[in-house]
Design a protein around this motif. Structure first.
Motif, mmCIF file in Angstrom:
data_model
loop_
_atom_site.group_PDB
_atom_site.id
_atom_site.type_symbol
_atom_site.label_atom_id
_atom_site.label_comp_id
_atom_site.label_asym_id
_atom_site.label_seq_id
_atom_site.Cartn_x
_atom_site.Cartn_y
_atom_site.Cartn_z
ATOM 1 N N TRP A 190 -0.065 -9.132 6.053
ATOM 2 C CA TRP A 190 1.236 -9.486 6.606
ATOM 3 C C TRP A 190 1.739 -8.467 7.618
ATOM 4 C CZ3 TRP A 190 2.166 -14.337 5.723
ATOM 5 C CH2 TRP A 190 1.674 -14.935 4.551
ATOM 6 N N GLY A 191 0.772 -8.009 8.398
ATOM 7 C CA GLY A 191 1.139 -7.149 9.524
ATOM 8 C C GLY A 191 1.213 -5.674 9.217
ATOM 9 N N THR A 192 1.010 -5.268 7.989
ATOM 10 C CA THR A 192 1.126 -3.841 7.649
ATOM 11 C C THR A 192 -0.136 -3.067 7.976
ATOM 12 O OG1 THR A 192 0.327 -4.175 5.383
ATOM 13 C CG2 THR A 192 2.710 -4.387 5.778
ATOM 14 N N GLY A 193 -1.272 -3.734 8.016
ATOM 15 C CA GLY A 193 -2.532 -3.043 8.296
ATOM 16 C C GLY A 193 -3.188 -2.459 7.065
ATOM 17 N N THR A 194 -2.515 -2.537 5.929
ATOM 18 C CA THR A 194 -3.082 -1.979 4.689
ATOM 19 C C THR A 194 -2.924 -2.987 3.540
ATOM 20 O OG1 THR A 194 -0.987 -0.917 4.081
ATOM 21 C CG2 THR A 194 -2.581 0.408 5.341
ATOM 22 N N VAL A 195 -3.791 -2.820 2.541
ATOM 23 C CA VAL A 195 -3.715 -3.628 1.313
ATOM 24 C C VAL A 195 -3.815 -2.684 0.114
ATOM 25 C CG1 VAL A 195 -4.670 -5.727 2.327
ATOM 26 C CG2 VAL A 195 -6.220 -3.999 1.377
ATOM 27 N N SER A 196 -3.371 -3.161 -1.023
ATOM 28 C CA SER A 196 -3.442 -2.336 -2.241
ATOM 29 C C SER A 196 -4.897 -2.045 -2.581
ATOM 30 C CB SER A 196 -2.783 -3.059 -3.417
ATOM 31 O OG SER A 196 -1.398 -3.186 -3.214
ATOM 32 N N CYS A 197 -5.147 -0.834 -3.030
ATOM 33 C CA CYS A 197 -6.498 -0.426 -3.407
ATOM 34 C C CYS A 197 -6.992 -1.296 -4.570
ATOM 35 C CB CYS A 197 -6.515 1.047 -3.808
ATOM 36 S SG CYS A 197 -8.107 1.627 -4.425
ATOM 37 N N SER A 198 -8.166 -1.889 -4.412
ATOM 38 C CA SER A 198 -8.689 -2.765 -5.464
ATOM 39 C C SER A 198 -9.151 -1.981 -6.682
ATOM 40 C CB SER A 198 -9.865 -3.578 -4.908
ATOM 41 O OG SER A 198 -10.893 -2.714 -4.425
ATOM 42 N N ALA A 199 -9.452 -0.705 -6.521
ATOM 43 C CA ALA A 199 -9.946 0.107 -7.643
ATOM 44 C C ALA A 199 -8.815 0.509 -8.586
ATOM 45 C CB ALA A 199 -10.668 1.341 -7.125
#
Length: 379
Positions: free
Chosen positions: A200-209
């Motif tokens: 959603w435009g932030t360029g980052t996602v929550s770490c899956s680990a």
């Protein structure tokens, strides 16, 4: 009532014999076998003792749990202190001498109660302690670069194929024909790029680990647990002692205490790994001989205290053999197929007969044989 040929006060006063006699009479009554056809005789009595040993084996156990994020405990350490605490507490769990003595003293206050319960006990518990450590995947940030836009927050517009314009064919009423019309893309507003639908435009996602926490919490707990086991023995020279032990080996301790009066005798401290408690129980045993009129065999049953049947009742084997032989016969022409067909229907024919159906029911429910053994004999 079945006939009794004991002929002495011994039979009347022997509770084990009375239990056997009552049980046999009950079975014969349910099978509609007339009481006058059954003779029950006291053949032998025996006063003996049985010995029961309750042993608790001590085992040191470590419990480790890792949680993404998580909360600290009252015993929260840095990594170096955490590792030293693991070693110290586990080594203590291997010994826990004071706690084992306290546990033994508790048993000595109610040894029979512990024998009946026969449960696992936590003798010592270190409590839970913890420490934090950063997630190696995201280096403690809790965020990863978006795998869809590679951190830009934008991705190619799939409405206009990144051209910024959408071309459509429309009908022009003035020209009386279709014309090509190019308009600004309504999704990307002519830029050819649109907001990334993954981040959603932030360029980052929550770490899956680590699930976006950025760290893990590791918990450790050391315990000393007492696991019970038991051994059963009979007095040397007891004729039917082995059969009694075989009968009791699959029974729980509550059943044993309901039929034997256990007396705690002593405890023995084997080593740091176990403690043993010894019980002795006096027992009154009776051997009864059963004779059914019209049968050429005498059957034996053994009772001990209030337990009316130790052996698997052999009387039913004799009842089943003649009827099975009568049903499973070859045809007049001696064809094997007729014999096989008759044998296959034997069980169902017996089931439809009121007398034999009741006999099969009690045969299947009696004694200590395994289900496979019972099924093999019945079917």
């Amino acid at each position: 009532m079945a006939n009794s040929e004991s002929g002495s006060a011994t039979a009347v006063n022997n509770s084990a014999y009375q239990a056997v006699k009552s049980n046999i009479e009950k079975i014969m009554s349910r099978l509609d076998i007339p009481a006058e056809k059954v003779t029950i005789k006291l053949a032998q009595t025996e006063n003996t003792k049985f010995f029961f040993y309750l042993t608790y084996d001590y085992k040191a156990e470590s419990h480790v749990n890792v949680v993404a994020g998580g909360k600290s405990t009252n015993n929260h350490y840095h990594i170096a202190d955490y590792d030293s605490q693991v070693l110290v507490n586990y080594n203590y769990a291997l010994n826990a001498l004071n706690e084992k003595k306290i546990f033994v003293n508790q048993i000595l206050k109610n040894p029979v109660g512990y024998f009946i319960e026969f449960g696992n006990y936590t003798v010592w518990d270190s409590g839970t302690f913890s420490f934090y450590y950063d997630c190696n995947a995201c280096h403690g940030r809790g965020q990863d670069t978006c795998y869809s836009c590679y951190g830009s927050g934008k991705q190619n517009c799939y409405h206009c194929n990144s051209t910024g314009r959408i071309t459509t064919e429309e009908y022009d009423s003035g020209l009386q024909r279709s014309v090509t019309v190019s308009r600004l893309c309504y999704a990307c507003h002519g830029t050819g790029r649109m907001q990334c639908g993954t981040c959603w435009g932030t360029g980052t996602v929550s770490c899956s680990a680590c699930g976006g926490h950025g760290y893990f919490t590791k918990y450790f707990q050391a315990t000393t647990v007492a696991y019970p086991r038991r051994k059963l023995f009979y007095s040397k020279g007891s004729v039917h002692g082995p059969q009694v032990i075989n009968h009791l080996k699959d029974k729980n301790n509550k059943y044993i205490c309901e039929n034997f009066k256990l007396e705690f005798r002593k405890s023995s401290e084997g080593n740091r790994e176990s403690d043993t408690f010894e019980f002795v129980a006096p027992a009154q045993m009776a051997v009864a001989q059963i004779t059914v009129a019209g049968d050429d065999k005498t059957y034996t049953e053994v009772g001990v205290n209030n337990i009316p049947a130790i052996y698997f009742p052999p009387i039913f084997d004799s009842f089943f053999a003649p009827i099975a032989r009568n049903y499973i016969v070859e045809s007049h022409f001696g064809k094997a197929r007729a014999k096989k067909r008759r044998a296959k229907s034997t069980y169902h024919e017996l089931k439809n007969h009121s007398y034999w159906s009741r006999l099969m029911l009690f045969y299947g429910l009696s004694g200590n044989k395994t289900e496979a053994d019972r099924r093999r004999k019945v079917t």
